[in-house]
Design an enzyme around this catalytic site. Structure first.
Site, PDB file in Angstrom:
ATOM      1  N   ASN A   1     -36.253 -32.988 -95.853  1.00 46.68           N
ATOM      2  CA  ASN A   1     -37.618 -32.807 -95.339  1.00 46.68           C
ATOM      3  C   ASN A   1     -37.630 -31.488 -94.584  1.00 46.68           C
ATOM      4  OD1 ASN A   1     -40.102 -32.940 -94.143  1.00 46.68           O
ATOM      5  ND2 ASN A   1     -39.630 -34.684 -92.805  1.00 46.68           N
ATOM      6  N   TRP A   2     -38.262 -30.488 -95.218  1.00 45.29           N
ATOM      7  CA  TRP A   2     -38.246 -29.149 -94.608  1.00 45.29           C
ATOM      8  C   TRP A   2     -39.140 -29.068 -93.385  1.00 45.29           C
ATOM      9  CZ3 TRP A   2     -39.062 -25.899 -99.728  1.00 45.29           C
ATOM     10  CH2 TRP A   2     -37.882 -25.941-100.477  1.00 45.29           C
ATOM     11  N   LYS A   3     -40.056 -30.016 -93.233  1.00 44.92           N
ATOM     12  CA  LYS A   3     -41.025 -29.965 -92.131  1.00 44.92           C
ATOM     13  C   LYS A   3     -41.769 -28.610 -92.184  1.00 44.92           C
ATOM     14  CE  LYS A   3     -38.076 -33.201 -89.730  1.00 44.92           C
ATOM     15  NZ  LYS A   3     -37.525 -33.739 -88.510  1.00 44.92           N
TER      16      LYS A   3
ATOM     17  N   HIS B   1     -44.126 -40.470 -91.032  1.00 42.79           N
ATOM     18  CA  HIS B   1     -43.047 -39.807 -90.281  1.00 42.79           C
ATOM     19  C   HIS B   1     -43.349 -39.864 -88.784  1.00 42.79           C
ATOM     20  CE1 HIS B   1     -40.185 -36.867 -88.852  1.00 42.79           C
ATOM     21  NE2 HIS B   1     -39.552 -37.016 -89.999  1.00 42.79           N
TER      22      HIS B   1
ATOM     23  N   GLU C   1     -42.926 -37.792 -86.493  1.00 43.42           N
ATOM     24  CA  GLU C   1     -43.554 -36.593 -85.930  1.00 43.42           C
ATOM     25  C   GLU C   1     -45.069 -36.631 -86.136  1.00 43.42           C
ATOM     26  OE1 GLU C   1     -41.006 -33.794 -87.908  1.00 43.42           O
ATOM     27  OE2 GLU C   1     -39.362 -34.416 -86.608  1.00 43.42           O
TER      28      GLU C   1
ATOM     29  N   GLU D   1     -35.703 -43.961 -89.552  1.00 40.65           N
ATOM     30  CA  GLU D   1     -35.406 -42.755 -88.787  1.00 40.65           C
ATOM     31  C   GLU D   1     -35.596 -43.044 -87.298  1.00 40.65           C
ATOM     32  OE1 GLU D   1     -35.901 -39.037 -91.423  1.00 40.65           O
ATOM     33  OE2 GLU D   1     -37.842 -39.457 -90.544  1.00 40.65           O
TER      34      GLU D   1
ATOM     35  N   GLY E   1     -33.373 -34.594 -84.929  1.00 39.30           N
ATOM     36  CA  GLY E   1     -33.274 -33.245 -84.384  1.00 39.30           C
ATOM     37  C   GLY E   1     -32.524 -33.160 -83.069  1.00 39.30           C
TER      38      GLY E   1
ATOM     39  N   SER F   1     -30.402 -36.618 -87.767  1.00 34.77           N
ATOM     40  CA  SER F   1     -29.192 -35.820 -87.599  1.00 34.77           C
ATOM     41  C   SER F   1     -28.104 -36.136 -88.628  1.00 34.77           C
ATOM     42  CB  SER F   1     -28.648 -35.964 -86.169  1.00 34.77           C
ATOM     43  OG  SER F   1     -29.595 -35.476 -85.234  1.00 34.77           O
TER      44      SER F   1
ATOM     45  N   GLY G   1     -33.474 -33.641 -92.154  1.00 36.40           N
ATOM     46  CA  GLY G   1     -34.327 -32.564 -91.665  1.00 36.40           C
ATOM     47  C   GLY G   1     -33.549 -31.258 -91.581  1.00 36.40           C
ATOM     48  N   GLY G   2     -33.080 -30.937 -90.387  1.00 39.11           N
ATOM     49  CA  GLY G   2     -32.419 -29.654 -90.114  1.00 39.11           C
ATOM     50  C   GLY G   2     -31.371 -29.255 -91.141  1.00 39.11           C
TER      51      GLY G   2
HETATM   52  P1  13P Z   1     -33.057 -34.196 -88.573  1.00 35.87           P
HETATM   53  O1  13P Z   1     -32.131 -34.389 -89.769  1.00 35.87           O
HETATM   54  O2  13P Z   1     -33.305 -32.751 -88.259  1.00 35.87           O
HETATM   55  O3  13P Z   1     -32.617 -35.003 -87.422  1.00 35.87           O
HETATM   56  O4  13P Z   1     -34.490 -34.750 -89.030  1.00 35.87           O
HETATM   57  C1  13P Z   1     -34.585 -35.998 -89.611  1.00 35.87           C
HETATM   58  C2  13P Z   1     -35.953 -36.182 -90.118  1.00 35.87           C
HETATM   59  O5  13P Z   1     -36.892 -36.279 -89.342  1.00 35.87           O
HETATM   60  C3  13P Z   1     -36.166 -36.202 -91.570  1.00 35.87           C
HETATM   61  O6  13P Z   1     -37.460 -36.602 -91.902  1.00 35.87           O
END
Ligand code: 13P
Length: 251
Positions: A10-12, A96, A98, A168, A174, A213, A234-235
């Protein structure tokens, strides 16, 4: 969809299209295990480009990161499920944490999104997860079940063929702090058992991903748990150096 090995990135709100293009090219070249399904959560403006790029690839596909909870209308800046379907998108991330936090998306709003996604033939990657406060209060399992119940349990049994779940925990997103394989497995088993009360033995076939993470150093152990079918990353999905080893972490 039956239960699969899934590495989802997920590039966000990250990467220019040039950076993204290089990344996708490397990912496609470097995936060793052809039984892994790689999904990439792409920002809206790049969706058509990367859908075209991955069109003839069996094991790589793109996801939208969201869709709106209304079918159409005066919602400036928003994107509908039918728009995604009209450009050939098959997967959409819904719920999600966020978006729940930044846009006050409730379980009810997420339910509306899920319904519109299905009405338009999309497959849903449904996210759930608890805050640190909720975990510390030992209410995390009840919290996640409530999210699943309020946004998904109105669906027909057959709809679950088109759902991937992603657990998640918000405290692990993150932060560099990952749920331990035991903590993640416990929740995944709870989710699967809970799904069983709704869809019976079909629950065995649902893919449940872990997100928070995930990195090359912990992916193998997480993915080897009985009820963890892959990751939503994510990251670490923003760089080939970290995402490719994660894709290749399934045993
Ligand atoms: P991270 O891998 O950066 O913790 O993010 C997870 C995430 O929110 C994937 O949707």
């Amino acid at each position: 969809m039956s239960k699969r090995k899934i590495a989802a990135g997920n590039w966000k709100m990250n990467l220019s299209i040039q950076e993204a293009d290089k990344l996708v090219t490397t990912i496609v070249k470097s995936q060793r295990d052809k039984s892994v399904h790689t999904l990439i959560g792409v920002p809206f403006p790049y969706l058509m480009e990367f859908k075209a790029k991955t069109r003839y690839m069996d094991k790589v596909d793109v996801m939208a990161q969201n869709c709106h909870h209304k079918a159409s209308g005066a919602h400036t800046g928003e994107v509908s499920a039918s728009m995604l379907a009209s450009i050939g998108i098959e997967y959409v991330i819904i719920g999600h944490s966020e978006r729940r936090a930044d846009n006050n998306e409730t379980n009810d709003i997420i339910k509306e999104k899920v319904d519109l996604a299905f009405a338009n033939g999309l497959k849903v990657v449904f996210c759930c997860g608890e805050s640190l406060k909720t975990r510390k209060a030992k209410k995390h399992i009840a919290h996640v079940k409530k999210q699943v119940k309020e946004s998904l349990f109105h669906l027909k049994k057959a709809d679950f063929d088109n759902i991937i779940l992603a657990y998640e925990p918000i405290w692990a997103i993150g932060t560099g702090e990952t749920a331990s394989p035991e903590q993640a497995q416990e929740m995944h088993r709870e989710i699967r058992d809970y799904l069983k009360t709704k869809i019976g033995t079909k629950s065995k076939n649902i893919s449940i991903l872990y997100g928070g993470s995930v990195k090359p150093a912990n992916a193998k152990e997480l993915f080897s748990q009985a009820d963890i079918d892959g990751g939503l990353v994510g990251g670490a999905s923003l760089k080939a150096d970290s995402f490719v080893p994660i894709i290749n972490s399934f045993s």
